[in-house]
Design an enzyme around this catalytic site. Structure first.
Site, PDB file in Angstrom:
ATOM      1  N   ASP A 222       0.752  -1.400  -0.016  1.00  0.00           N
ATOM      2  CA  ASP A 222      -0.135   0.192  -0.052  1.00  0.00           C
ATOM      3  C   ASP A 222       1.447   1.188  -0.145  1.00  0.00           C
ATOM      4  OD1 ASP A 222      -2.666   1.257   0.636  1.00  0.00           O
ATOM      5  OD2 ASP A 222      -1.747   1.893   2.207  1.00  0.00           O
ATOM      6  N   GLU A 314      -1.427  -0.908  -6.175  1.00  0.00           N
ATOM      7  CA  GLU A 314      -2.817  -0.354  -6.326  1.00  0.00           C
ATOM      8  C   GLU A 314      -2.352   0.883  -7.042  1.00  0.00           C
ATOM      9  OE1 GLU A 314      -6.351   2.199  -3.642  1.00  0.00           O
ATOM     10  OE2 GLU A 314      -4.145   2.053  -2.408  1.00  0.00           O
ATOM     11  N   ASP A 396      -3.698   0.754   7.227  1.00  0.00           N
ATOM     12  CA  ASP A 396      -3.035   0.700   6.192  1.00  0.00           C
ATOM     13  C   ASP A 396      -2.297  -1.200   5.484  1.00  0.00           C
ATOM     14  OD1 ASP A 396      -2.420   3.362   5.304  1.00  0.00           O
ATOM     15  OD2 ASP A 396      -0.995   3.751   6.344  1.00  0.00           O
TER      16      ASP A 396
END
Ligand SMILES: [Zn+2]
Length: 465
Positions: A222, A314, A396
């Site tokens: 992340d 991501e 996170d």
């Protein structure tokens, strides 16, 4: 090439140079020659385009117009060779590679503009090339032919016309590969970056095929603002701390510069000595920030790519996030796009796999234990608390675990995995993209060069089934 245990990639090796004042003048001269050829070609293309536009406005038919200018590299080069005696009577003073550098940059710029206009090129619209200024452009010259080599002492390189240049660091990494025959130099570029000169060798390298330490392990990454990255293993990778100190220094020097007497072209005023000196210091401080950042990112991405078989990140909308100003500096600091770029080629080098999750996949508000989706999670909430199963986890880390779990859906284990784990999810599971780039293939255009270091080449994402 073609050996099963070898991977052929295009890779750059960059070394800092120690130029003598005479050598620096010679390099600057070549870079200037490149700029002259670029500006000459641009003026020529512009003149013909303007002429055609004017003729069209008089109602002249398309077949009667002044012929369209050729703006491929061969066409530009041919035109330059017939015109150079008039345009640049001093052309013999510099290597023909200098003019080629400028014309190649122009050919690419024009092609990108034309492709962008006709819709052949995706992404942000590309503007028409602009003239290069002596003051603002980065001096650079690229050699593609002639005597390009690393000397046996590994402390010097030889380039056409410029001769033997001393390196600031040992070139042993490249020299070893050249000796073993696993690298071939395609081109060498001399460029000034900040206050220092660098030579960058673009090479075709045969890399041994490798497998990550844990080929079956998956890690979700992340990318964040508080930390550079949070891994699904629970590891927090902090922003490099020395970066803040360097930024403080940067601010101080910027303030000092603004108090000094800078150049004013309208008032025909030259910059003061103190202004020049402070600007040099500012350039150095900027270069240091960039170096610290690059070093940190490379260490992180190498660790990930050599360690894990599958890495899930991501797909962040960096361009959109950059619009907010304060958050923006933090984000550029963390270098999201750069992490992505490095992971793409490093997973390729080390035999891993990179999975890029869709931008809209709800990784931060889904529970990584039971799959329940929470409706709202503000940015200030640092802990994820699940109302269904009672999970309490760092926000996170939770997101990173969700990303890691997504890898299973593209691993070919079928939709059962997805539905079994997250039967109650509201967002459709579609939209996963696996990125796999063949190095050097995406950008090798008609002009025949690879992109400069640190630039992302556009790779076509392929929908994973
Ligand atoms: Zn839960």
């Amino acid at each position: 090439m073609g050996q099963p245990n070898r991977l052929s990639v295009v890779q750059a090796y960059r070394f800092a140079l120690d130029l003598s004042p005479a050598q620096e003048r010679a390099v600057l001269g070549h870079a200037g020659a490149a700029r002259v050829a670029y500006n000459w070609g641009l003026a020529r293309v512009k003149a013909v385009l303007d002429q055609r536009a004017a003729e069209r406005s008089y109602g002249i038919g398309d077949d009667q117009l002044t012929p369209a200018p050729g703006w491929t590299l061969p066409a530009l080069r041919q035109a330059w060779n017939t015109a150079k005696e008039d345009a640049a009577p001093w052309w013999r003073d510099y290597s023909k590679e200098a003019y080629n550098t400028g014309l190649d940059a122009l050919a690419r710029g024009l092609k990108n503009w034309a492709d962008s206009r006709s819709g052949k090129r995706s992404g942000r619209p590309v503007g028409f090339p602009r003239f290069k200024s002596r003051r603002r452009s980065t001096p650079a010259v690229r050699f593609t032919t002639g005597a390009i080599r690393v000397e046996p002492d590994r402390k010097h390189v030889v380039l056409p016309r410029l001769g033997r240049l001393k390196l600031h660091e040992s070139a042993r990494k490249l020299a070893r590969r050249l000796q073993a025959g696993t690298a071939r130099i395609l081109s060498a570029t001399v460029r000034r970056d900040g206050r220092r000169w660098y030579v960058s060798f673009t090479c075709e390298v045969q890399r041994a095929r490798r497998t990550p330490a844990r080929p079956c392990a998956t890690v979700g990454v992340d990318l964040g603002v508080m930390h550079v990255a949070v891994l699904s293993t629970g590891v927090l990778v902090p922003n490099p701390r020395h970066l803040d100190a360097a930024l403080r220094k940067l601010r101080r020097i910027s303030r000092a510069l603004s108090r000094k007497v800078g150049p004013d072209r309208r008032a025909h005023r030259d910059a003061s000595k103190r202004w020049c000196r402070t600007r040099t210091a500012l350039g150095r401080a900027h270069a240091r920030v960039a170096n610290l950042r690059r070093d940190g990112l490379h260490k992180l991405t190498t660790r990930l790519a050599t360690g894990y078989g599958t890495i899930v990140v991501e797909d962040l909308n960096v361009a959109g996030m950059l619009r907010g100003r304060r958050l923006a500096r933090r984000i550029t600091d963390a270098g999201f796009a750069e992490i992505r770029r490095q992971l793409v080629y490093k997973t390729d080098w080390y035999g891993g796999r990179l999975v890029v999750a869709d931008r809209w996949c709800p990784s931060s508000n889904t529970c990584s234990a039971c799959g329940a989706v929470r409706t709202k999670l503000t940015l200030s909430e640092r802990t994820f608390t699940c109302t269904t199963c009672g999970l309490v986890l760092d926000r996170d880390v939770n997101a990173a675990r969700n990303l890691a779990a997504l890898a299973a859906t593209v691993a070919g284990s079928g939709p059962e995995t997805l539905n079994g784990r997250r039967a109650d999810r509201k967002t459709p599971p579609a939209g996963l993209v696996a990125v796999k780039r063949l190095p050097g293939t995406a950008t090798a255009d008609k002009t025949g060069t690879v992109p400069p270091q640190g630039r992302t080449s556009d790779h076509a994402p392929t929908a994973a089934s």
